[in-house]
Design a protein around this motif. Structure first.
Motif, PDB file in Angstrom:
ATOM      1  N   ALA A 134       0.811  -1.216   0.000  1.00 33.46           N
ATOM      2  CA  ALA A 134       0.000   0.000   0.000  1.00 33.46           C
ATOM      3  C   ALA A 134       0.847   1.270   0.000  1.00 33.46           C
ATOM      4  CB  ALA A 134      -0.948  -0.010   1.192  1.00 33.46           C
ATOM      5  N   ASN A 135       2.086   1.204   0.492  1.00 34.84           N
ATOM      6  CA  ASN A 135       2.969   2.369   0.469  1.00 34.84           C
ATOM      7  C   ASN A 135       3.788   2.460  -0.815  1.00 34.84           C
ATOM      8  OD1 ASN A 135       4.782   0.291   0.826  1.00 34.84           O
ATOM      9  ND2 ASN A 135       5.666   1.075   2.741  1.00 34.84           N
ATOM     10  N   GLY A 136       3.491   1.592  -1.784  1.00 35.30           N
ATOM     11  CA  GLY A 136       4.189   1.612  -3.066  1.00 35.30           C
ATOM     12  C   GLY A 136       5.397   0.714  -3.147  1.00 35.30           C
ATOM     13  N   THR A 137       5.860   0.202  -2.010  1.00 38.36           N
ATOM     14  CA  THR A 137       7.005  -0.707  -2.014  1.00 38.36           C
ATOM     15  C   THR A 137       6.658  -1.983  -2.766  1.00 38.36           C
ATOM     16  OG1 THR A 137       7.817   0.149   0.094  1.00 38.36           O
ATOM     17  CG2 THR A 137       8.580  -2.036  -0.544  1.00 38.36           C
ATOM     18  N   LEU A 138       7.628  -2.490  -3.535  1.00 33.40           N
ATOM     19  CA  LEU A 138       7.463  -3.746  -4.265  1.00 33.40           C
ATOM     20  C   LEU A 138       8.284  -4.819  -3.597  1.00 33.40           C
ATOM     21  CD1 LEU A 138       7.839  -1.562  -7.180  1.00 33.40           C
ATOM     22  CD2 LEU A 138       6.173  -3.375  -7.478  1.00 33.40           C
ATOM     23  N   LEU A 139       7.680  -5.994  -3.417  1.00 39.81           N
ATOM     24  CA  LEU A 139       8.362  -7.141  -2.830  1.00 39.81           C
ATOM     25  C   LEU A 139       8.508  -8.201  -3.912  1.00 39.81           C
ATOM     26  CD1 LEU A 139       6.369  -7.406   0.529  1.00 39.81           C
ATOM     27  CD2 LEU A 139       8.576  -6.274   0.166  1.00 39.81           C
ATOM     28  N   VAL A 140       9.724  -8.721  -4.082  1.00 37.43           N
ATOM     29  CA  VAL A 140       9.946  -9.746  -5.101  1.00 37.43           C
ATOM     30  C   VAL A 140      11.054 -10.676  -4.641  1.00 37.43           C
ATOM     31  CG1 VAL A 140      11.635  -8.396  -6.444  1.00 37.43           C
ATOM     32  CG2 VAL A 140      10.229 -10.135  -7.588  1.00 37.43           C
ATOM     33  N   GLY A 141      10.862 -11.965  -4.880  1.00 40.07           N
ATOM     34  CA  GLY A 141      11.865 -12.962  -4.523  1.00 40.07           C
ATOM     35  C   GLY A 141      12.620 -13.430  -5.745  1.00 40.07           C
ATOM     36  N   SER A 142      13.840 -13.931  -5.520  1.00 42.98           N
ATOM     37  CA  SER A 142      14.648 -14.463  -6.618  1.00 42.98           C
ATOM     38  C   SER A 142      15.186 -15.842  -6.249  1.00 42.98           C
ATOM     39  CB  SER A 142      15.786 -13.508  -6.970  1.00 42.98           C
ATOM     40  OG  SER A 142      16.581 -13.206  -5.844  1.00 42.98           O
ATOM     41  N   ARG A 143      15.694 -16.544  -7.243  1.00 38.56           N
ATOM     42  CA  ARG A 143      16.109 -17.927  -7.051  1.00 38.56           C
ATOM     43  C   ARG A 143      17.269 -18.087  -6.061  1.00 38.56           C
ATOM     44  NH1 ARG A 143      14.351 -22.037 -10.587  1.00 38.56           N
ATOM     45  NH2 ARG A 143      16.179 -23.220  -9.966  1.00 38.56           N
ATOM     46  N   ASP A 144      17.988 -17.018  -5.781  1.00 36.02           N
ATOM     47  CA  ASP A 144      19.094 -17.123  -4.826  1.00 36.02           C
ATOM     48  C   ASP A 144      18.621 -17.056  -3.379  1.00 36.02           C
ATOM     49  OD1 ASP A 144      18.425 -14.470  -4.599  1.00 36.02           O
ATOM     50  OD2 ASP A 144      20.422 -13.691  -5.035  1.00 36.02           O
ATOM     51  N   GLY A 145      17.311 -17.008  -3.152  1.00 34.79           N
ATOM     52  CA  GLY A 145      16.771 -17.011  -1.795  1.00 34.79           C
ATOM     53  C   GLY A 145      16.627 -15.641  -1.172  1.00 34.79           C
ATOM     54  N   SER A 146      16.754 -14.582  -1.960  1.00 33.20           N
ATOM     55  CA  SER A 146      16.630 -13.221  -1.433  1.00 33.20           C
ATOM     56  C   SER A 146      15.240 -12.663  -1.711  1.00 33.20           C
ATOM     57  CB  SER A 146      17.679 -12.297  -2.061  1.00 33.20           C
ATOM     58  OG  SER A 146      18.977 -12.632  -1.639  1.00 33.20           O
ATOM     59  N   LEU A 147      14.658 -12.054  -0.682  1.00 33.85           N
ATOM     60  CA  LEU A 147      13.439 -11.278  -0.856  1.00 33.85           C
ATOM     61  C   LEU A 147      13.848  -9.811  -0.872  1.00 33.85           C
ATOM     62  CD1 LEU A 147      10.325 -11.201  -1.009  1.00 33.85           C
ATOM     63  CD2 LEU A 147      10.332 -10.856   1.467  1.00 33.85           C
ATOM     64  N   HIS A 148      13.490  -9.114  -1.949  1.00 29.88           N
ATOM     65  CA  HIS A 148      13.896  -7.725  -2.145  1.00 29.88           C
ATOM     66  C   HIS A 148      12.704  -6.801  -1.933  1.00 29.88           C
ATOM     67  CE1 HIS A 148      17.761  -8.792  -4.204  1.00 29.88           C
ATOM     68  NE2 HIS A 148      17.069  -9.886  -4.474  1.00 29.88           N
ATOM     69  N   ALA A 149      12.948  -5.677  -1.262  1.00 31.75           N
ATOM     70  CA  ALA A 149      11.984  -4.585  -1.158  1.00 31.75           C
ATOM     71  C   ALA A 149      12.527  -3.429  -1.977  1.00 31.75           C
ATOM     72  CB  ALA A 149      11.787  -4.169   0.289  1.00 31.75           C
ATOM     73  N   VAL A 150      11.729  -2.973  -2.945  1.00 27.27           N
ATOM     74  CA  VAL A 150      12.162  -1.966  -3.908  1.00 27.27           C
ATOM     75  C   VAL A 150      11.207  -0.775  -3.829  1.00 27.27           C
ATOM     76  CG1 VAL A 150      12.688  -1.551  -6.352  1.00 27.27           C
ATOM     77  CG2 VAL A 150      12.968  -3.855  -5.380  1.00 27.27           C
ATOM     78  N   THR A 151      11.761   0.435  -3.846  1.00 26.49           N
ATOM     79  CA  THR A 151      10.921   1.629  -3.788  1.00 26.49           C
ATOM     80  C   THR A 151      10.133   1.796  -5.084  1.00 26.49           C
ATOM     81  OG1 THR A 151      12.515   3.174  -4.736  1.00 26.49           O
ATOM     82  CG2 THR A 151      12.696   2.724  -2.363  1.00 26.49           C
ATOM     83  N   PRO A 152       9.062   2.629  -5.084  1.00 29.35           N
ATOM     84  CA  PRO A 152       8.306   2.856  -6.321  1.00 29.35           C
ATOM     85  C   PRO A 152       9.149   3.461  -7.440  1.00 29.35           C
ATOM     86  CG  PRO A 152       7.061   3.632  -4.412  1.00 29.35           C
ATOM     87  CD  PRO A 152       8.437   3.294  -3.921  1.00 29.35           C
ATOM     88  N   GLU A 153      10.291   4.062  -7.073  1.00 30.89           N
ATOM     89  CA  GLU A 153      11.185   4.643  -8.077  1.00 30.89           C
ATOM     90  C   GLU A 153      12.231   3.655  -8.570  1.00 30.89           C
ATOM     91  OE1 GLU A 153       9.102   7.243  -5.607  1.00 30.89           O
ATOM     92  OE2 GLU A 153      10.804   6.029  -4.911  1.00 30.89           O
ATOM     93  N   GLY A 154      12.210   2.427  -8.035  1.00 32.22           N
ATOM     94  CA  GLY A 154      13.133   1.402  -8.498  1.00 32.22           C
ATOM     95  C   GLY A 154      14.439   1.332  -7.741  1.00 32.22           C
ATOM     96  N   HIS A 155      14.474   1.877  -6.513  1.00 34.60           N
ATOM     97  CA  HIS A 155      15.698   1.873  -5.716  1.00 34.60           C
ATOM     98  C   HIS A 155      15.638   0.810  -4.614  1.00 34.60           C
ATOM     99  CE1 HIS A 155      16.715   5.435  -7.872  1.00 34.60           C
ATOM    100  NE2 HIS A 155      15.772   6.174  -7.293  1.00 34.60           N
ATOM    101  N   TYR A 156      16.812   0.393  -4.185  1.00 34.75           N
ATOM    102  CA  TYR A 156      16.927  -0.585  -3.098  1.00 34.75           C
ATOM    103  C   TYR A 156      16.338  -0.015  -1.809  1.00 34.75           C
ATOM    104  CZ  TYR A 156      19.223  -3.374   0.545  1.00 34.75           C
ATOM    105  OH  TYR A 156      19.489  -4.155   1.636  1.00 34.75           O
ATOM    106  N   LYS A 157      15.556  -0.822  -1.109  1.00 32.66           N
ATOM    107  CA  LYS A 157      15.023  -0.429   0.199  1.00 32.66           C
ATOM    108  C   LYS A 157      15.569  -1.354   1.281  1.00 32.66           C
ATOM    109  CE  LYS A 157      10.784   1.327   2.266  1.00 32.66           C
ATOM    110  NZ  LYS A 157       9.327   1.539   2.084  1.00 32.66           N
ATOM    111  N   TRP A 158      15.381  -2.657   1.112  1.00 31.41           N
ATOM    112  CA  TRP A 158      15.993  -3.656   1.986  1.00 31.41           C
ATOM    113  C   TRP A 158      15.898  -5.008   1.303  1.00 31.41           C
ATOM    114  CZ3 TRP A 158      12.529  -7.486   3.111  1.00 31.41           C
ATOM    115  CH2 TRP A 158      11.176  -7.146   3.242  1.00 31.41           C
TER     116      TRP A 158
END
Length: 350
Positions: free
Chosen positions: A269-293
């Protein structure tokens, strides 16, 4: 006694061992129960604290993500060629046999009809009691899940690259031929436009009448399904990148992960995108496409993150279910996650 420290978003809350691999996305019932299908044929229910509630054994591998009905009934497909309906307590209500594997997640019409495709090249509609209402022969195997539009039109793709639009009674309204197999699930917006990917690296947008709106070459060969935010931007995994496109198909940004993205992202709801990858990392990405955590969870991530009502993040690695501290609840967009919502109903949100 001092105040407890606040946990940052993405912090590990608990993990539960599964004992088998998986490739489906978890579903969350209104009471907080989390449902997971496994390669060893078990459908497992977990409480919000990570304790196991019950499990149900089928005959073969489950790749279909579970779908939660309005009365709590759980629907899912299996490679034993059946679709199952279970009570919220895990008891079998009925099963329906098809001619081949059912990897697609069932989609639900507003009247409770259960709709899904099979590798037997048929698309089925069942009553809530498991009776066949209709079935339609199509060109190609179906492994991707269907999407239900605002007018209850059903959209799904086949391995021969054809996207179908069926009326709620099974009548074909139109179909659209692409160059590559459609392995993913379509996403829909509030105007009834359809967005989907192909295995030939296409991201396609169609108008509700089946006319091409735009098409862009992503180069992606993974089966990540697209999702939408409130502004109509489209997000999809393209090999090792999360990509954002504006409503006209223009690339906005690309965010690099450490490995391939096999499943859809989830929009918070705050625009953050959550996506997982095959290396076992869950990424949080800002609406502008920047690293969050990010949180490295070990083991492949082949599924879409699911968000509980309070925003708690549930994500599957290959052998475990993980609960992480909330970033925000699910975005109130028409299609913010795989199958549109955490129930995995496949029905566009108004």
């Amino acid at each position: 006694m001092g105040a407890q420290p606040l946990l940052r978003p993405g912090t590990n809350l608990w993990q539960a061992a599964l004992g088998a691999g998986n490739q489906c996305s978890p579903a969350i019932a209104p009471d907080g129960t989390i449902y997971v299908g496994l390669f060893d044929g078990r459908l497992v229910a977990f409480r919000p604290d990570g304790t196991r509630k019950w499990q149900f054994a089928t005959g073969m591998e489950i790749q279909s993500s579970p779908t939660v009905g309005p009365d709590g009934t759980l629907y899912f497909g299996c490679r034993d060629r059946r679709v199952y309906a279970l009570s919220p307590e895990g008891a079998l209500k009925w099963s329906f046999r098809t001619g081949q594997w059912v990897d697609a997640s069932p989609a639900l019409l507003a009247d409770g009809t259960i709709c899904f495709g099979s590798w037997d090249q048929h698309f089925y509609a069942l009553s809530p009691t498991g009776q066949l209402r209709w079935r339609v022969k199509v060109a190609g195997e179906i492994s991707g899940s269907a999407a239900v539009g605002p007018d209850q039109t059903l959209y799904f793709g086949t391995h021969l690259g054809r996207l179908y639009a069926l009326s709620p009674d099974g009548t074909e309204r139109w179909s659209y031929q692409t160059e590559g197999a459609i392995l993913s699930s379509p996403a829909l917006d509030s105007e009834g436009r359809i967005y989907f990917t192909t295995a030939r690296g296409q991201l396609v947008a169609l108008d509700p009448d089946g006319r091409l709106r735009w098409e862009t070459r992503t180069g992606g060969i993974t089966a990540s399904s697209p999702v939408l935010d409130l502004d109509g931007n489209v997000y999809v995994g393209v090999n090792q990148h999360l990509c954002a496109y504006d409503p006209n198909g223009r690339l906005l940004w690309r965010y690099a992960t450490g490995d391939d993205i096999e499943a859809a992202p989830t929009v918070c709801a705050n625009g953050t995108l959550l996506v997982g990858s095959r290396d076992g990392s869950l990424h949080a990405v800002t609406p502008e496409g920047h690293y969050k955590w990010h949180n490295w969870l070990q083991g492949f991530i082949l599924s879409t993150p699911a968000l509980a009502r309070d925003g708690t993040i549930y994500i599957l690695t290959y052998y475990a279910l993980h609960a992480l501290r909330a970033e925000a609840p699910l975005a109130p967009s028409p299609w913010p996650t795989f199958q549109a919502d955490s129930l995995r109903t496949g029905r566009v949100r108004n």
